[in-house]
Design a protein around this motif. Structure first.
Motif, PDB file in Angstrom:
ATOM      1  N   GLY A  20       4.252  -3.018  32.940  1.00  0.00           N
ATOM      2  CA  GLY A  20       4.355  -3.879  31.767  1.00  0.00           C
ATOM      3  C   GLY A  20       2.995  -4.140  31.135  1.00  0.00           C
ATOM      4  N   PHE A  28       8.729  -8.540  23.271  1.00  0.00           N
ATOM      5  CA  PHE A  28       7.897  -8.252  24.440  1.00  0.00           C
ATOM      6  C   PHE A  28       6.468  -8.768  24.242  1.00  0.00           C
ATOM      7  N   LEU A  32       9.613  -4.500  32.970  1.00  0.00           N
ATOM      8  CA  LEU A  32       8.375  -4.950  32.340  1.00  0.00           C
ATOM      9  C   LEU A  32       7.919  -6.280  32.915  1.00  0.00           C
ATOM     10  N   HIS A  64       1.950  -2.983  27.428  1.00  0.00           N
ATOM     11  CA  HIS A  64       1.535  -3.990  26.451  1.00  0.00           C
ATOM     12  C   HIS A  64       0.365  -3.507  25.602  1.00  0.00           C
ATOM     13  N   PRO A 119       4.268 -10.157  34.192  1.00  0.00           N
ATOM     14  CA  PRO A 119       4.355  -8.737  33.868  1.00  0.00           C
ATOM     15  C   PRO A 119       4.134  -7.856  35.084  1.00  0.00           C
ATOM     16  N   GLU A 174      13.746  -3.129  28.434  1.00  0.00           N
ATOM     17  CA  GLU A 174      13.587  -2.570  29.780  1.00  0.00           C
ATOM     18  C   GLU A 174      14.574  -1.438  30.023  1.00  0.00           C
TER      19      GLU A 174
END
Length: 326
Positions: free
Chosen positions: A66, A14, A52, A70, A62, A45
């Motif tokens: 998301g 990710f 995300l 992050h 994103p 996810e």
């Protein structure tokens, strides 16, 4: 979430996609195949229970969730990296890795000077300095992903050990050729009809600037706000307005073509040195704390307060300081 613990490889995938902007680029960064990276994002996810990324053919971007996720993943992965480095240092019998976080002005303005003031034998081979928002500095210290932090007030968390609080009056920054640059003191009323350049965060310095303007009945012609005082100072250099900022950078990193003047009305900027509660400071952290305290005390008008006493007695963010300076 479907599991109590998320596979670290999914988080790495990710973070790589966020960094590279594509599955293909992330796979290249990780040395994995594109199908494996795609499946890892899908698994993550499914694990967290929300999307995300949004997909539009080969392009991905994103989601709002998301982006928020992050920030947490970055902090975790950085912490794991630091754990590895600390483990290596312990194994080698070396000085512990030093990690600290500070708001941008303090990270650039005083942290380098404080590190330079330390005895060479106190400096570890690995030092991490992060320039973060005040909120993220606090969270980094609370999570103990850093050893030490410098953040603007308000700071009221039971998991923080406040070493000291510094109070210093804000200044005005103007272009060298600005009509008001010849004045020794800038009146707050001089900002009437002039564009104001200042910090964006409405819960910290920005609020005190606006309250001071309101008390004086001053209405600027407009406002340009930013998350970093250096940006506001750079805008002042281009004659975009007058910057009202904390004096950290103007004291340590003067900008050519910009003059700094005191204000006739005191607008306090307050920041604190913080560490995780209950953690015994290493000799390096203790020395750094002392060096930082000595450096900030040199700012014109700076006043240092006992951190524990200052925050325990304050009914809100800055009440005791504002009463003392009124």
């Amino acid at each position: 979430m479907n599991q109590d613990v998320i596979d670290i490889r999914l988080l790495e995938a990710f973070a790589a996609v966020m960094s590279a902007g594509s599955i293909t680029g992330a796979a290249r960064l990780l040395g994995r195949s594109q199908p494996v990276t795609t499946r890892q994002i899908q698994d993550l996810e499914a694990d967290v229970g929300y999307l995300l990324f949004t997909r539009n053919g080969p392009r991905i971007s994103p989601t709002p969730k998301g982006v928020l996720f992050h920030a947490e993943v970055e902090r975790l992965l950085m912490g794991l990296k630091h754990i590895r480095q600390r483990a290596n240092a312990i194994g080698a019998g070396a000085l512990p890795v030093l990690s600290l976080a500070a708001i941008p002005a303090l990270a650039a303005g005083f942290v380098p000077a404080a590190l330079a003031a330390l005895e060479r034998e106190l400096l570890p081979s690995q030092i991490h300095v992060q320039a973060l928002s005040a909120e993220n500095v606090v969270q980094s210290v609370l999570s103990q992903s850093v050893d030490f932090g410098l953040a603007s007030l308000p700071i009221q968390h039971p998991g923080l050990d406040v070493q000291w609080v510094c109070e210093v009056p804000c200044v005005a920054c103007l272009a060298l050729d600005h009509p008001l640059a010849k004045k020794k003191v800038i009146r707050l009323k001089d900002l009437g009809g002039v564009r104001l350049l200042t910090i964006a965060n409405p819960y910290r310095l920005r609020r005190r600037v606006e309250e001071a303007l309101e008390r004086e009945g001053v209405v600027p012609a407009g406002v340009i706000d930013t998350n970093a005082s250096l940006t506001a100072i750079a805008m002042a250099k281009q004659s975009l307005g007058i910057a009202v900022v904390e004096p950290v950078l103007t004291s340590s990193l003067p900008v050519e073509g910009v003059v700094t003047r005191p204000l006739d009305v005191s607008i306090s900027f307050l920041f604190a040195a913080i560490a995780p509660t209950g953690r015994e400071p290493t000799p390096t952290v203790a020395a750094l704390n002392g060096a930082l305290r000595a450096a900030v005390a040199l700012m014109p008008g700076a006043r240092l307060h006992s951190g524990a006493t200052a925050l325990a007695e304050a009914g809100d963010e800055t009440s005791q300081f504002e009463k003392a300076s009124s």
